[in-house]
Each structure stands twice: as C-alpha cells, then as structure tokens.
Design an enzyme around this catalytic site. Structure first.
Site, PDB file in Angstrom:
ATOM      1  N   LYS A  83      -8.402  36.262  62.481  1.00 22.81           N
ATOM      2  CA  LYS A  83      -7.905  36.222  63.858  1.00 22.81           C
ATOM      3  C   LYS A  83      -8.851  35.369  64.703  1.00 22.81           C
ATOM      4  CE  LYS A  83      -5.934  39.867  66.747  1.00 22.81           C
ATOM      5  NZ  LYS A  83      -6.160  41.270  67.121  1.00 22.81           N
TER       6      LYS A  83
HETATM    7  C1  E4P Z   1      -3.915  43.190  68.727  1.00 20.51           C
HETATM    8  O1  E4P Z   1      -3.872  42.265  67.988  1.00 20.51           O
HETATM    9  C2  E4P Z   1      -4.495  43.129  70.076  1.00 20.51           C
HETATM   10  O2  E4P Z   1      -5.850  42.866  70.009  1.00 20.51           O
HETATM   11  C3  E4P Z   1      -4.215  44.419  70.775  1.00 20.51           C
HETATM   12  O3  E4P Z   1      -2.833  44.711  70.633  1.00 20.51           O
HETATM   13  C4  E4P Z   1      -4.629  44.400  72.239  1.00 20.51           C
HETATM   14  O4  E4P Z   1      -4.165  45.585  72.841  1.00 20.51           O
HETATM   15  P1  E4P Z   1      -4.719  46.123  74.245  1.00 20.51           P
HETATM   16  O5  E4P Z   1      -4.279  45.190  75.310  1.00 20.51           O
HETATM   17  O6  E4P Z   1      -4.110  47.494  74.376  1.00 20.51           O
HETATM   18  O7  E4P Z   1      -6.221  46.168  74.109  1.00 20.51           O
END
Ligand code: E4P
Length: 224
Positions: A83
């Site tokens: 990622k």
């Molecule tokens: C996933 O890939 C993201 O990092 C995550 O869904 C972010 O979620 P949040 O906005 O609740 O931290």
C-alpha cells in the site's frame, strides 16, 4: 462485490475469516500501531489466515525508501499487496512495483483525478476514503461513482476499493454503484447481519417450534 476486513487485529480476522465471507484484509500504519505488534510478524500471520490480498503499507515518503520498504513487505508472502500513499513518490513506487509484478493498493485517494493517475500508474486497487470525505461535509459516494464511471470508460483494470467505511449504508451505496471491493471494520460487518425483524421473526419461530415438542436430531445427533 468483495469484502476485505479493515483491521490488523488477528483475533478479529480469524473470527471473521471463519465465516467464509472475507476476501482480503487491509491494514494501515494506524491499525498496525493499534495492534501493538511488529508489522512483519503481524502481516505474516494475517497472510497465513487469509488467502486473498493483504494490504501492508509503506511508512516512508521518498521513492527510494518506499521501494525498499515495498519490496521487503512483498517478500513476506505471495498475497501481500503493497500500500502506498497517493503522492508523486507513491505513484512512482506504484509503477515500479507493479511493473515487477507486485500488487499495489494506492491509498488516501480523495479525488477522481487522483484515482485516474493511480490507474495509469498500474495500481491493482485504488482506495478512496468515503468516511473521511463525509466527515468534512463532502459526499464520499459521489467520488466512488465518478471513479467507477471513469475506470469503466477506459477499461482500467484497477479495482475500486471503498475505504473509510463507517456503516452498512456505505456498503449498500457502494454495491449499488458497482464498486469492486469494500474494506470493512469488523463492527460494520457485524452490523450488516442485524435486522430487528430477523430477531423478532426468529424468536417467534423458536417459540412455535418449542410448543411442538419435536426434535430434528436425536440425542446422538442423528435423525430423531
Ligand atoms: C483502509 O485501507 C483505510 O486505511 C481505512 O479504511 C481508513 O479508515 P478510517 O478513515 O476509518 O481511518
């Protein structure tokens, strides 16, 4: 529609994976920090539990270090997806890693033109954050609709992974739009099972069944 689980909590992942409904996992540095575990160890354990893609995020912001981190993370298991953030260096890293055959999830996407760049950089997944857009008065789902339309216009293979999901309504809207994946916090998956009419209906069935005095199985688990 694929469901990924958005957590680095191994116990939660084990529990959810046992339902057979989990197609992958996403983590981020905040979720790794919350787990209190070493990133290499926890990602390795998650990859053993789930066959689908497991996103592990780089922590650097410069291209050279991101590439080194991405290659290290990709070595953990065949199902690791690296990622990277949606920055210039992040997209350069995306292009290089995807040219090497590594899956890449481009995260922190807040506009459709960012998503277009990620697709051109060869991203396997684009992660638009709907909840965080809603939080500041935007409409996260409009972004999902735009990206799905744009990727469809050009047959980009990049999958739209709806992230920052806050509740079942987000899942419903994303599914109606035709997003490929939603990554769901465990609490959202649990909430999706619930409906008061299911509880009420089940209780009525159980009461009526008890009144019959019947048993489907005998005491040894065989036919009564
Ligand atoms: C996933 O890939 C993201 O990092 C995550 O869904 C972010 O979620 P949040 O906005 O609740 O931290």
């Amino acid at each position: 529609m694929k469901f990924f689980i958005d957590t680095a909590d191994v116990a939660e992942i084990k529990d959810m994976a046992s339902t057979g409904l989990v197609d992958g996992v996403t983590t981020n540095p905040s979720l790794i920090a919350k787990s209190g575990r070493n990133i290499i160890d926890v990602i390795a354990e998650i990859c053993d539990l789930v066959d689908g893609p497991v996103s592990a995020e780089v922590a650097a912001t410069d291209f050279e270090t991101m590439i080194a981190e991405g290659r290290r993370l990709a070595k953990i298991a065949d199902n690791v997806t690296v990622k990277v953030p949606l920055t210039v260096d992040g997209l350069k890293t995306c292009k290089t890693l995807s040219d090497e055959g590594t899956g890449v999830n481009v995260t922190l996407c807040f506009s459709a033109t960012q998503a277009l760049l990620a697709a051109k950089a060869g991203a396997t997944f684009i992660s638009p954050f709907v909840g965080r857009l809603d939080d500041i008065g935007g409409v996260g789902m409009d972004l999902i609709a735009d990206i799905v339309q744009i990727y469809g216009n050009y047959d980009f293979p990049t999958e739209v992974l709806v992230a920052s999901v806050r509740g079942p309504q987000h899942v419903l809207e994303a599914a109606k739009i035709g997003a490929d994946v939603a990554t769901l916090p465990p609490a959202v998956i649990r909430a999706m099972y619930n409906h008061p009419l299911t509880d009420k209906g089940l209780q009525a069935f159980l009461d009526d069944w008890a009144a019959t005095g019947q048993s489907i199985l005998d005491s040894k688990g065989g036919a009564a």
